[in-house]
Design an enzyme around this catalytic site. Structure first.
Site, PDB file in Angstrom:
ATOM      1  N   GLY A  95      -4.766 -13.223  -6.593  1.00 50.63           N
ATOM      2  CA  GLY A  95      -5.326 -12.133  -5.804  1.00 50.63           C
ATOM      3  C   GLY A  95      -4.857 -10.734  -6.183  1.00 50.63           C
ATOM      4  O   GLY A  95      -5.223  -9.759  -5.517  1.00 50.63           O
TER       5      GLY A  95
ATOM      6  N   LYS B 254      -8.565  -5.487  11.816  1.00 49.04           N
ATOM      7  CA  LYS B 254      -9.717  -5.214  10.953  1.00 49.04           C
ATOM      8  C   LYS B 254     -11.050  -5.283  11.704  1.00 49.04           C
ATOM      9  O   LYS B 254     -11.998  -4.597  11.334  1.00 49.04           O
ATOM     10  CB  LYS B 254      -9.751  -6.203   9.783  1.00 49.04           C
ATOM     11  CG  LYS B 254      -8.691  -5.947   8.725  1.00 49.04           C
ATOM     12  CD  LYS B 254      -8.884  -6.902   7.554  1.00 49.04           C
ATOM     13  CE  LYS B 254      -7.833  -6.676   6.480  1.00 49.04           C
ATOM     14  NZ  LYS B 254      -8.065  -7.516   5.298  1.00 49.04           N
TER      15      LYS B 254
ATOM     16  N   TYR C 100      -1.587 -13.395  -3.731  1.00 42.86           N
ATOM     17  CA  TYR C 100      -0.973 -12.844  -4.955  1.00 42.86           C
ATOM     18  C   TYR C 100       0.535 -13.090  -5.002  1.00 42.86           C
ATOM     19  O   TYR C 100       1.187 -12.769  -5.984  1.00 42.86           O
ATOM     20  CB  TYR C 100      -1.281 -11.344  -5.087  1.00 42.86           C
ATOM     21  CG  TYR C 100      -1.031 -10.563  -3.829  1.00 42.86           C
ATOM     22  CD1 TYR C 100       0.212 -10.049  -3.534  1.00 42.86           C
ATOM     23  CD2 TYR C 100      -2.063 -10.369  -2.915  1.00 42.86           C
ATOM     24  CE1 TYR C 100       0.443  -9.355  -2.360  1.00 42.86           C
ATOM     25  CE2 TYR C 100      -1.851  -9.679  -1.739  1.00 42.86           C
ATOM     26  CZ  TYR C 100      -0.607  -9.168  -1.472  1.00 42.86           C
ATOM     27  OH  TYR C 100      -0.381  -8.490  -0.306  1.00 42.86           O
TER      28      TYR C 100
ATOM     29  N   SER D 197       0.823  -1.211   0.000  1.00 41.04           N
ATOM     30  CA  SER D 197       0.000   0.000   0.000  1.00 41.04           C
ATOM     31  C   SER D 197       0.861   1.265   0.000  1.00 41.04           C
ATOM     32  O   SER D 197       0.558   2.225  -0.718  1.00 41.04           O
ATOM     33  CB  SER D 197      -0.923   0.018   1.213  1.00 41.04           C
ATOM     34  OG  SER D 197      -1.759  -1.090   1.187  1.00 41.04           O
TER      35      SER D 197
ATOM     36  N   ASP E 141     -12.181  -4.677   0.605  1.00 44.54           N
ATOM     37  CA  ASP E 141     -11.926  -6.042   0.105  1.00 44.54           C
ATOM     38  C   ASP E 141     -13.170  -6.550  -0.631  1.00 44.54           C
ATOM     39  O   ASP E 141     -13.070  -7.314  -1.597  1.00 44.54           O
ATOM     40  CB  ASP E 141     -11.609  -7.005   1.260  1.00 44.54           C
ATOM     41  CG  ASP E 141     -10.189  -6.829   1.782  1.00 44.54           C
ATOM     42  OD1 ASP E 141      -9.346  -6.263   1.049  1.00 44.54           O
ATOM     43  OD2 ASP E 141      -9.923  -7.256   2.927  1.00 44.54           O
TER      44      ASP E 141
ATOM     45  N   ASN F 262     -11.324  -2.421   6.498  1.00 37.67           N
ATOM     46  CA  ASN F 262      -9.925  -2.288   6.053  1.00 37.67           C
ATOM     47  C   ASN F 262      -9.629  -0.888   5.531  1.00 37.67           C
ATOM     48  O   ASN F 262      -8.534  -0.631   5.041  1.00 37.67           O
ATOM     49  CB  ASN F 262      -9.569  -3.336   4.992  1.00 37.67           C
ATOM     50  CG  ASN F 262     -10.219  -3.022   3.661  1.00 37.67           C
ATOM     51  OD1 ASN F 262     -11.266  -2.385   3.609  1.00 37.67           O
ATOM     52  ND2 ASN F 262      -9.611  -3.481   2.593  1.00 37.67           N
TER      53      ASN F 262
ATOM     54  N   GLY G  77     -11.990 -16.735   7.834  1.00 38.86           N
ATOM     55  CA  GLY G  77     -11.477 -15.499   8.422  1.00 38.86           C
ATOM     56  C   GLY G  77     -12.124 -14.271   7.806  1.00 38.86           C
ATOM     57  O   GLY G  77     -13.192 -14.360   7.180  1.00 38.86           O
ATOM     58  N   GLY G  78     -11.463 -13.115   7.996  1.00 36.98           N
ATOM     59  CA  GLY G  78     -12.008 -11.838   7.523  1.00 36.98           C
ATOM     60  C   GLY G  78     -12.146 -11.790   6.015  1.00 36.98           C
ATOM     61  O   GLY G  78     -13.156 -11.302   5.489  1.00 36.98           O
ATOM     62  N   ALA G  79     -11.154 -12.310   5.307  1.00 38.04           N
ATOM     63  CA  ALA G  79     -11.213 -12.269   3.837  1.00 38.04           C
ATOM     64  C   ALA G  79     -12.351 -13.154   3.344  1.00 38.04           C
ATOM     65  O   ALA G  79     -13.074 -12.795   2.401  1.00 38.04           O
ATOM     66  CB  ALA G  79      -9.883 -12.726   3.249  1.00 38.04           C
TER      67      ALA G  79
END
Ligand code: NAP
Length: 268
Positions: free
Chosen positions: A237, A72, A216, A24, A109, A93, A135-137
């Protein structure tokens, strides 16, 4: 002197526990440079979440934050408002620190995965899906799939037994042939553990399957490699990563334009 060499007028940043090399920061710094913006992107590595307001007081130019593992979900309690996707997934996020003092949490996301899924399906209707991981993803992935107009069947696959979830031992030939979209939302196969892959029988997959990995790095995980060998269409990804960053930028930029309109301030 270029505009981007002048002191920043606004700051953004990434909040997380262990940041190391950050996609990022590189992404946004290059973007600000390219657009000639007086903006910077900092890393806020915190062993504990702490008070976000204290962080903002120390950085008065802060206009937005990305949030990563493991904060998150923890940040929710400190926010004033949540987007529908953040409220549904209970994960944030991206935070917009509005000039009014209101802080809104978003889940970009969700936007990133939705765009990547469109890319993978290339106009085909979304088939029944398996989401590997809880999970979160995985929550973002499930949310997107549940919003699809086709209303595909969606099953979570988890190592933890829970009502309505499948475990890996239940993924027999029938289950794998029926669910033609499989999304890996686990860290299995991520560098440096590139030989790992979700424990499914890949011989039941074929050209009618779509496989998406949220990982990714590496560009082709073992999961995607095994699927591609069976003829499945695959996507890593990276598209999601770029799309979630762009979605955060759209939110921050819209807020900046509102600030500029309210104060007749500088446009950069
Ligand atoms: P996480 O919470 O650490 O893990 C997700 C789930 O993976 C866990 O809840 C667990 O589910 C399963 N899991 C973990 N270790 C496992 C193992 N050894 N074997 C089988 N399952 C295992 O991670 P996350 O934040 O949800 O992210 C998941 C992946 O998505 C990561 O690789 C992350 O880098 C990637 N990601 C990519 C993007 C992008 O933009 N491309 C965005 C977000 C996340 P169960 O306990 O239910 O089995």
């Amino acid at each position: 002197m270029k505009t981007s060499d002048l002191p920043p007028l606004r700051l953004y940043g990434l909040l997380g526990r262990t940041l190391g090399h950050s996609f990022s920061q590189t992404y946004f710094r290059e973007k600000f440079q390219r657009l000639g913006l007086r903006a910077d992107y900092l890393l806020f590595e915190r062993a504990e979440l702490g008070q976000l307001r204290t962080l903002a007081e120390a950085q008065p130019l802060l206009c937005g934050l990305n949030v990563t593992i493991p904060y998150k979900m923890q940040v929710l309690a400190q926010l004033d408002a949540l987007s529908p996707a953040a409220a549904a997934t209970r994960a944030v996020n991206c935070i917009v620190l509005e000039a009014s003092g209101r802080w809104t949490g978003h889940n970009t996301d969700v936007i990133g995965f939705a765009q990547a899924l469109d890319e993978l399906l290339a106009g085909a209707p979304c088939p029944p899906a398996l989401v590997l991981g809880s999970g979160g993803a995985a929550a973002a992935v499930r949310y997107v799939l549940e919003q699809r107009p086709e209303r595909p069947q969606v099953h979570t696959v988890s190592r933890q037994p829970a009502p309505g979830q499948l475990n890996y031992a239940q993924l027999d030939a029938d289950v794998l042939r029926h669910h033609r979209l499989i999304v890996n939302a686990t860290p299995l196969g991520m560098a440096p553990h590139v030989a790992d892959a979700p424990p499914i029988d890949y011989s039941h997959l074929g050209p009618e399957h779509w496989l998406m990995d949220l990982i990714y790095n590496p560009a082709e995980t073992e999961f995607l490699r095994r699927g591609a060998r069976q003829g499945a269409r695959t996507l890593n990804g990276l598209s999601m990563l770029y799309a979630q960053a762009e979605a955060a930028w759209d939110l921050w930029q819209a807020d900046w334009q509102r600030r500029a309109a309210a104060t007749v301030g500088p446009e950069v």
